[in-house]
Enzyme design. Sequence first.
Site, PDB file in Angstrom:
ATOM      1  N   SER A  68      31.845  36.250  91.161  1.00 33.28           N
ATOM      2  CA  SER A  68      30.971  35.205  90.719  1.00 33.28           C
ATOM      3  C   SER A  68      29.317  35.772  90.670  1.00 33.28           C
ATOM      4  CB  SER A  68      31.074  34.134  91.678  1.00 33.28           C
ATOM      5  OG  SER A  68      30.172  33.219  91.575  1.00 33.28           O
ATOM      6  N   ARG A  69      29.146  35.241  89.758  1.00 38.25           N
ATOM      7  CA  ARG A  69      27.322  35.364  89.250  1.00 38.25           C
ATOM      8  C   ARG A  69      26.519  34.341  89.804  1.00 38.25           C
ATOM      9  NH1 ARG A  69      25.843  35.354  84.702  1.00 38.25           N
ATOM     10  NH2 ARG A  69      23.973  37.056  84.899  1.00 38.25           N
TER      11      ARG A  69
ATOM     12  N   ASP B  82      36.803  34.251  88.360  1.00 36.90           N
ATOM     13  CA  ASP B  82      35.411  33.931  88.418  1.00 36.90           C
ATOM     14  C   ASP B  82      35.531  32.511  89.348  1.00 36.90           C
ATOM     15  OD1 ASP B  82      32.647  32.950  87.765  1.00 36.90           O
ATOM     16  OD2 ASP B  82      33.860  31.771  86.210  1.00 36.90           O
ATOM     17  N   LEU B  83      34.445  31.865  89.741  1.00 35.26           N
ATOM     18  CA  LEU B  83      34.742  30.528  90.606  1.00 35.26           C
ATOM     19  C   LEU B  83      34.294  29.363  89.640  1.00 35.26           C
ATOM     20  CD1 LEU B  83      33.254  31.651  93.836  1.00 35.26           C
ATOM     21  CD2 LEU B  83      35.708  31.315  93.294  1.00 35.26           C
ATOM     22  N   ASP B  84      32.952  29.203  89.274  1.00 33.39           N
ATOM     23  CA  ASP B  84      32.627  28.073  88.722  1.00 33.39           C
ATOM     24  C   ASP B  84      33.393  27.953  87.156  1.00 33.39           C
ATOM     25  OD1 ASP B  84      30.650  27.406  90.568  1.00 33.39           O
ATOM     26  OD2 ASP B  84      28.992  28.032  89.726  1.00 33.39           O
TER      27      ASP B  84
ATOM     28  N   LYS C 171      28.487  41.462  86.149  1.00 33.42           N
ATOM     29  CA  LYS C 171      29.824  41.566  86.837  1.00 33.42           C
ATOM     30  C   LYS C 171      30.226  43.136  86.749  1.00 33.42           C
ATOM     31  CE  LYS C 171      30.969  36.951  86.633  1.00 33.42           C
ATOM     32  NZ  LYS C 171      32.007  35.620  86.558  1.00 33.42           N
TER      33      LYS C 171
ATOM     34  N   ASP D  77      35.701  31.922  82.500  1.00 33.78           N
ATOM     35  CA  ASP D  77      35.273  31.014  81.440  1.00 33.78           C
ATOM     36  C   ASP D  77      34.440  31.321  80.403  1.00 33.78           C
ATOM     37  OD1 ASP D  77      32.809  28.778  82.336  1.00 33.78           O
ATOM     38  OD2 ASP D  77      33.657  30.360  83.748  1.00 33.78           O
TER      39      ASP D  77
END
Length: 208
Positions: free
Chosen positions: A108-109, A42-44, A145, A168
Amino acid sequence: MRSAPQGARASAARPGSRTSTSKPRAAAPAGGMALPRLVAFDLDATLWYPEMYMLDGPPFKLGHCSRGRPVVIDRSGEEVGLIGDTWSILHELHTDEKWAGTEIAYVSRTDMPKWAAQCLQLLKLDSGVSLHDFAHHHEIYPGSKRTHFRRIHERTGIRYEDMLFFDDMHWNIEDCAGLGVCAVYAPRGLRADVWKKGLAQYARRQGS
């Protein structure tokens, strides 16, 4: 990572990546521990912070934080930087030969995929390769996802059981684990302890 009802898909392959028609193969052992065929992040709030929805948007420019690591600065001066032990872990994945058989994905969403892509292009590892080009797969768009991982599976033939994923958000972990992905909860971002826990968890599932 937070989502929105609609958004554009941003998906690309890293230059020189393995073809999607290659047959899935067993995880390669390293020091007696099985390694995943694909590692997804994931990114954020997993690799970087602040999250894309918290920014004022472009134009983005490159800057440096107090430790000398690059950050992305948005139009209002907000800095986006890698968190936890992300930098050293990505460096290992990029430079250590034992990871040569593993593909990297961003899952990522975010409903700001273009902003995320610009940040990935600006941030570079010590070798000079951008985080964008570092990854084989960019599944960066709103929605479940499960869809992100299904598209990677369909494109590569890699089994869900041969994938390792860090996020996260606990409900994303549960959602992807339902597919068979080894999904690891990283509530404070990608840190060395969570990384080691994920590798050990994956190895146990593989029986090594």
